[in-house]
Design a protein around this motif. Structure first.
Motif, PDB file in Angstrom:
ATOM      1  N   LEU A 371       0.829  -1.206   0.000  1.00 12.56           N
ATOM      2  CA  LEU A 371       0.000   0.000   0.000  1.00 12.56           C
ATOM      3  C   LEU A 371       0.865   1.259   0.000  1.00 12.56           C
ATOM      4  CD1 LEU A 371      -2.721  -1.133   2.583  1.00 12.56           C
ATOM      5  CD2 LEU A 371      -3.031  -0.861   0.120  1.00 12.56           C
ATOM      6  N   ALA A 497      -8.154  -1.577   1.549  1.00 11.53           N
ATOM      7  CA  ALA A 497      -6.980  -0.773   1.196  1.00 11.53           C
ATOM      8  C   ALA A 497      -6.954   0.519   1.998  1.00 11.53           C
ATOM      9  CB  ALA A 497      -6.983  -0.474  -0.302  1.00 11.53           C
ATOM     10  N   ARG A 501      -4.219   1.104   4.959  1.00  4.47           N
ATOM     11  CA  ARG A 501      -3.226   2.137   4.672  1.00  4.47           C
ATOM     12  C   ARG A 501      -3.126   3.114   5.843  1.00  4.47           C
ATOM     13  NH1 ARG A 501      -3.607   7.333   0.767  1.00  4.47           N
ATOM     14  NH2 ARG A 501      -1.393   7.784   0.566  1.00  4.47           N
TER      15      ARG A 501
END
Length: 536
Positions: A371, A497, A501
Motif C-alpha cells: 500500500l 486498502a 493504509r
C-alpha cells in the motif's frame, strides 16, 4: 382421518402416533426412490430431516457438515433426500449453466414480501428477473457507484480518527459507539459493529438513495413503518415517515438469517407446525421487521424528487423481455435482497479480513508495504478503484480470507432435473437434492496444500492457479451466482486498502480464534482489536 382419530381411545393413540411417525420416516428409507441409501452419513439423517434442522438451528452447519466429510468421505448423505458432495469438480456440474437443476424448497423459507431473483425457483421467472437486474451490476455500471462507496469509507475513517484522538487522551466511549477505550497508545474496539455501520450506510445510499445514518450515529438503527401494508399502498407519499419505529437492523438481519436457514432445511409440511415454537415465532417477527426496513426505505426513496442514479432508479428503469417494468411489490422485494446481500456479506468479510491480518502481523506488514509503495505518494484518504486494481497482494489477502471465511459457506441445494445427473462418477436420479459445500472444498488439501486452516495469502501466487480459481467459490457459480459480486469485491478492495493504509492492528486476545455463528451466512461474533494510526 379426524373421524377415525376421534373414535380411538387415548391409550390407542399412544401406540398409533409413534408407530405412524416411525413409518413416515422408515418407509422412504426402505423404498429408497432416489437410490442413495448406500451413501454414508449420520444415522438420523438417513431417516429424517431433523438432523440437519438441529444442526442448522445450532448455528454451525458448515463446520458440522465438514466434520461429516472428514469422517465419511467426499459424498455424504445429510438428509433423507440430500447428498453433500465435497469435490471441486462437482461445482461445475451441480451448478452448471443449462444443466436443468433448480433451487430446492429450501429457498421458499426466504420469501417475505414476494419471490425475488434470489429465492424464486421457477426457471422462466428467474430468467426474467435476472434480465432486469444483472446489467445493473456490470463492471461498467459498478464504477458509477464508486463515489458513494468512497464517501462512506471517508466518514468511517473520520469517526475512527476521532475515537483514536480521544483514546490517546485516555478517554473511553459508551456502548452506543460499540464500546471503546484508549490504552498503550492504541484505540481498542470491536471491529464488527463498525463494519456493520459502514456496509449498511453504503447499501442504504446505493439502493435507497440515502444512508441509514449508522456511521454518524455510531448506532445500529433503521426505521420501519408500523403499518407496512399502508406504506406499500402509498409509495411516493412524502408523509411516509409518520408512524414509524426505530429498530436494530443488524440484529434483526441476523435473526432473520438464522430463522430462514433453520426453517429452510425442514420439509414444507413441517414449517407451519415448527413456526409455533417460541424461538421460531421470534424469527418470524424478524422476517417481518426486515421487510419493513426495505418497505420504509423504498417508500422514502420514491418520495424523493431527484434524478440521482442509484440501484433503485436502475431497477425502476429496467424492463423484461416483453418491455414490462417491475411492479412496486416486486421492486421492494428486490430492494430487500439488495439490502441483505449488500450489507451482511460486506461487513462479515471486512471483519474477517481485519481479524486475519491482525492475527498475522507479518502478512499485515507485507500489505502495508504494498500500500505504501503503490499509494504512498498519492494524497488521498480513501483509495480509488483505479488504485486498487494494481494491488495483487491486497487481492490475495482478501481472497485468502474469503477462502477461510466464506460468508456463504454452506452447500447451496439444487434439485436434480429430469434425466438425472452424473457427478464425480456417481449417477443421481431426478428429484435428488445435491449440494457442494464451499466451506469444505475451500479446505481441500489437494487444491490448497496441507495447511488449509492457515491464513497464508502467498498461496495465491503458488501452485495450480487455474485449479484454485476453479475451486474458489465465495459468490457461488453458474446461472444463480451472486449478481452483485463485482460491486461486493470493489467495495472490499476500497474498504480494506483504505483502512489498512491508515491503521495497523493487533488483536486484543491473540490466542482466541474468530468465533462465528451461521444463519444463511457465516457471521463473526466480534473482533476486538487495538488500532494505531500509521505515519504516512
Amino acid at each position: 382421518m379426524s373421524a377415525i382419530a376421534s373414535s380411538l381411545d387415548p391409550s390407542s393413540l399412544l401406540y398409533i402416533l409413534p408407530a405412524a411417525f416411525v413409518l413416515v420416516h422408515l418407509v422412504p428409507w426402505l423404498l429408497d426412490p432416489n437410490g442413495i441409501r448406500l451413501y454414508p452419513g449420520p444415522f438420523v439423517a438417513k431417516f429424517s430431516d431433523a438432523w440437519l434442522g438441529w444442526v442448522a438451528r445450532n448455528g454451525h452447519r458448515s463446520e458440522v457438515v465438514h466434520a461429516m466429510h472428514q469422517k465419511y468421505g467426499p459424498i455424504v448423505r445429510i438428509a433423507p433426500n440430500h447428498v453433500s458432495i465435497a469435490e471441486p469438480d462437482a461445482l461445475q456440474v451441480v451448478y452448471a449453466h443449462g444443466n436443468g437443476a433448480l433451487k430446492s424448497q429450501f429457498y421458499d423459507a426466504f420469501v417475505s414480501i414476494r419471490k425475488g431473483v434470489f429465492n424464486t425457483r421457477d426457471r422462466n421467472e428467474h430468467a426474467r428477473k435476472r434480465k432486469i437486474i444483472s446489467h445493473i451490476f456490470s463492471q461498467k455500471n459498478v464504477i458509477e457507484f464508486e463515489p458513494q462507496i468512497r464517501l462512506y469509507v471517508s466518514q468511517f475513517l473520520g469517526q475512527w480518527d476521532r475515537l483514536f484522538d480521544g483514546a490517546r487522551k485516555g478517554e473511553s466511549g459508551p456502548d452506543g459507539e460499540g464500546g471503546w477505550r484508549g490504552e498503550n497508545g492504541r484505540l481498542w474496539l470491536d471491529v464488527l459493529p463498525w463494519a456493520n455501520y459502514l456496509s449498511f450506510d453504503i447499501v442504504g445510499d446505493l439502493a435507497f438513495g440515502a444512508p441509514f445514518g449508522m456511521i454518524e450515529a455510531a448506532k445500529d438503527s433503521a426505521l420501519v413503518p408500523r403499518n407496512q401494508e399502508n406504506v406499500m399502498k402509498s409509495y411516493g407519499n412524502k408523509d411516509v415517515e409518520n408512524e414509524v419505529d426505530a429498530i436494530p437492523a443488524v440484529k434483526i438481519l441476523n435473526g432473520r438469517g438464522e430463522f430462514s436457514m433453520s426453517m429452510g432445511v425442514l420439509p414444507a409440511w413441517w414449517r407451519p407446525i415448527v413456526r409455533q415454537l417460541p424461538w421460531y415465532r421470534n424469527g418470524s417477527k424478524d422476517v417481518q421487521s426486515l421487510a419493513g426496513i426495505a418497505i420504509m426505505a423504498v417508500a422514502k426513496r420514491l418520495a424523493m424528487e431527484t434524478d440521482r442514479v442509484d440501484l433503485l432508479s436502475k431497477l425502476q428503469a429496467g424492463r423484461d423481455g416483453d418491455g414490462n417494468p417491475m411492479s412496486r411489490e416486486e421492486l421492494t422485494a428486490e430492494a430487500l435482497t439488495l439490502l441483505i446481500a449488500g450489507s451482511d456479506t460486506t461487513s462479515n468479510s471486512t471483519c474477517a479480513i481485519i481479524y486475519h491480518l491482525a492475527h498475522n502481523p507479518h502478512v499485515q506488514a507485507k500489505l502495508h508495504k504494498e500500500l505504501d509503495e503503490q499509494l504512498g505518494t498519492e494524497d488521498l484518504l480513501v483509495a480509488t478503484s483505479d488504485q486498487v486494481k494494481r494491488l495483487p497482494f491486497l487481492d490475495a489477502c482478501i481472497n485468502e480470507a474469503l477462502r477461510i471465511h466464506s460468508t456463504s459457506a454452506l452447500g447451496l441445494p439444487r434439485v436434480v432435473p429430469e434425466g438425472g445427473l452424473t457427478v464425480v462418477g456417481q449417477f443421481f436420479p431426478e428429484g435428488t437434492v445435491l449440494s457442494v459445500p464451499s466451506y469444505t472444498i475451500h479446505r481441500d488439501p489437494s487444491v490448497w496444500g496441507e495447511d488449509t486452516e492457515v491464513y497464508r495469502p502467498e498461496r495465491w501466487f503458488e501452485g495450480d492457479a487455474a485449479m484454485m480459481q476453479k475451486t474458489f467459490n465465495p459468490f457461488s457459480t453458474g446461472p444463480r451466482a451472486c449478481v452483485g459480486r463485482n460491486l461486493a469485491y470493489m467495495e472490499l478492495q476500497i474498504i480494506v486498502a483504505s483502512i489498512l493504509r491508515r491503521y495497523d492492528f493487533v488483536l486484543e486476545h491473540p490466542d482466541h480464534p474468530l468465533e462465528t455463528r451461521e444463519g444463511f451466512l457465516r457471521k463473526p461474533l466480534g473482533c476486538k482489536v487495538g488500532i494505531r494510526r500509521r505515519d504516512l
